[in-house]
Design an enzyme around this catalytic site. Structure first.
Site, short mmCIF file in Angstrom:
data_model
loop_
_atom_site.label_atom_id
_atom_site.label_comp_id
_atom_site.label_asym_id
_atom_site.label_seq_id
_atom_site.Cartn_x
_atom_site.Cartn_y
_atom_site.Cartn_z
N ARG A 90 118.54 77.13 125.86
CA ARG A 90 117.28 76.65 125.26
C ARG A 90 116.41 77.61 125.26
NH1 ARG A 90 114.91 71.46 128.10
NH2 ARG A 90 114.39 73.05 129.74
N LYS A 116 110.43 75.45 123.95
CA LYS A 116 109.50 75.25 125.09
C LYS A 116 108.64 76.83 124.92
CE LYS A 116 110.17 74.18 129.82
NZ LYS A 116 109.12 73.03 130.03
N GLU A 118 106.71 61.81 123.31
CA GLU A 118 107.03 62.19 124.89
C GLU A 118 105.97 62.48 125.68
OE1 GLU A 118 109.07 65.85 125.67
OE2 GLU A 118 108.47 66.84 123.82
C1 LIG Z 1 107.37 69.01 126.87
C2 LIG Z 1 108.69 68.72 127.95
N1 LIG Z 1 109.50 67.56 127.48
C3 LIG Z 1 110.51 67.47 128.35
C4 LIG Z 1 110.95 68.25 129.49
C5 LIG Z 1 112.19 67.93 130.20
O1 LIG Z 1 112.81 68.92 130.06
P1 LIG Z 1 113.93 69.33 131.34
O2 LIG Z 1 114.54 68.06 131.72
O3 LIG Z 1 115.01 70.32 130.52
O4 LIG Z 1 112.96 69.75 132.27
C6 LIG Z 1 109.92 69.24 129.80
C7 LIG Z 1 109.99 70.23 130.87
O5 LIG Z 1 110.73 71.16 130.71
C8 LIG Z 1 108.90 69.59 128.87
O6 LIG Z 1 108.00 70.52 129.22
#
Ligand SMILES: Cc1ncc(COP(=O)(O)O)c(C=O)c1O
Length: 345
Positions: free
Chosen positions: A80, A184, A220
């Site tokens: 990622r 991210k 989200e």
């Molecule tokens: C905006 C956002 N959505 C979802 C997630 C959850 O992702 P993950 O399960 O890979 O931590 C995160 C955290 O990393 C995030 O910052």
């Protein structure tokens, strides 16, 4: 092991001893080294400060029932970060370098890995920033990659699966339909800070963003994905402006393994009235159930236009998913999917 009151930890920074550090200059990465967990010298002209030329990851190291230290799917975080860096046209460490530096920082800070019996873990924060001095708006040509570590608890201290409240935002957006939402990158988080402050001031734990085009569909939260349970079905939004959460992807696999149906599709806000359980999910929150989601025409409004209720206790399907997930992460149950990487500490 450090003398820390593990039960009192929440999701916040605790200083550790070392950071793993490497820089990209003249077309190559410097050999990774450990530096003290302290301030680092960076040019005030670095692109990361001005043009948000930076991305990061979040993952956890767990001490298992057998005393062994486990990382959960680090390769997915590495991949990622490659995607996020590609979006920013920023030089990115290889998957191998990413994982090696994660292992390096876990070993160097092994005394900060919380005991198995607690709900705490060692959170890793891989960070990639553009660091060459610049004024013009362009991608950074030099970058710095660091992996930091900090022991963390859950958002509710040593308690788990404590339901909280959320509010829906229809007039503040996190990510544009064709923007950076699925990467991210720091810029996404900057956009969520002000609306988050508004939500928190009103006593909500979470802020649920809707799609920026129509504001009719659930996207989200600012730092986690959304999923709901309807009957025997796990439902989560399908949107190209949502971050592809590694936790959510893992939960979908676990849901199927528990005999549930999985749907990834647009979810109209109004469908919340048909959901039995609603949650946020992610590395930091794991699974956090929602007791109530308030819908507001404007986030600034005092009164919600609609209230969706899901009960004051975590629902049974969400709890079963949580137990499977934590069970694998902490070595309580088998890992049939090969998600765990052991770190020899
Ligand atoms: C905006 C956002 N959505 C979802 C997630 C959850 O992702 P993950 O399960 O890979 O931590 C995160 C955290 O990393 C995030 O910052």
């Amino acid at each position: 092991m450090k003398n820390i009151d593990w039960g009192k930890l929440s999701f916040s920074y605790t200083k550790t001893d070392y950071i793993a550090y490497s820089t990209f200059k003249d077309g190559k990465w410097s050999p990774a080294k450990l530096i003290p967990d302290a301030d680092i010298p960076v040019s005030p002209y670095a692109g990361a400060f001005h043009y948000a030329s930076g991305c990061f990851e979040g993952m956890k190291a767990f001490r298992g029932a057998d005393g062994k230290v486990r990382l959960f799917r680090p390769e997915e975080n590495a991949k990622r970060m490659v995607r996020s860096a590609g979006y920013l046209d920023l030089a990115c460490p290889s998957i191998e370098q990413f994982i090696d530096m994660c292992v390096m920082v876990v070993k160097a800070n092994a005394e900060y890995i919380p005991p198995f019996e607690t709900t705490a873990s060692l959170y890793l924060r891989p960070l990639l920033i553009g660091t060459n001095p610049q004024l013009g708006i362009r991608s950074s040509s030099e970058s710095t990659f660091m992996v930091m570590a900090s022991p963390v608890g859950t958002y509710s201290g040593d308690k788990i699966l404590v339901p909280g409240t959320a509010v829906i935002s229809r007039n503040h957006d996190r990510a544009a339909p064709n923007g950076s939402g699925s990467y991210k990158v720091g810029a996404n988080y900057a956009q969520s800070l002000h609306p988050y402050n508004l939500a928190h001031k009103q006593g909500y734990r979470e802020l649920l963003f809707t799609d920026a085009l129509t504001h009719q569909y659930i996207e989200e939260f600012g730092s986690s994905n959304f999923f709901a349970i309807k009957g025997n079905t796990y439902i989560t939004p399908d949107s190209k402006s949502v971050l592809p959460s590694i936790t959510n992807a893992s939960l979908r696999t676990l849901a199927e393994s528990l005999g549930m149906k999985v749907e990834m599709r647009p979810i109209p806000v109004t469908e919340l009235s048909e959901m039995d359980e609603a949650n946020s999910c992610g590395t930091a929150v794991v699974i956090t159930p929602l007791s109530r989601i308030d819908d507001k025409v404007r986030l600034e409004d005092e009164t919600p236009s609609h209230i969706y209720k899901f009960g004051d206790e975590c629902g049974p399907k969400s709890r079963a998913l949580y137990e499977k997930m934590i069970g694998i992460q902490k070595g309580l149950i088998d890992d049939p999917f090969g998600w765990i990487m052991f770190v020899d500490c």
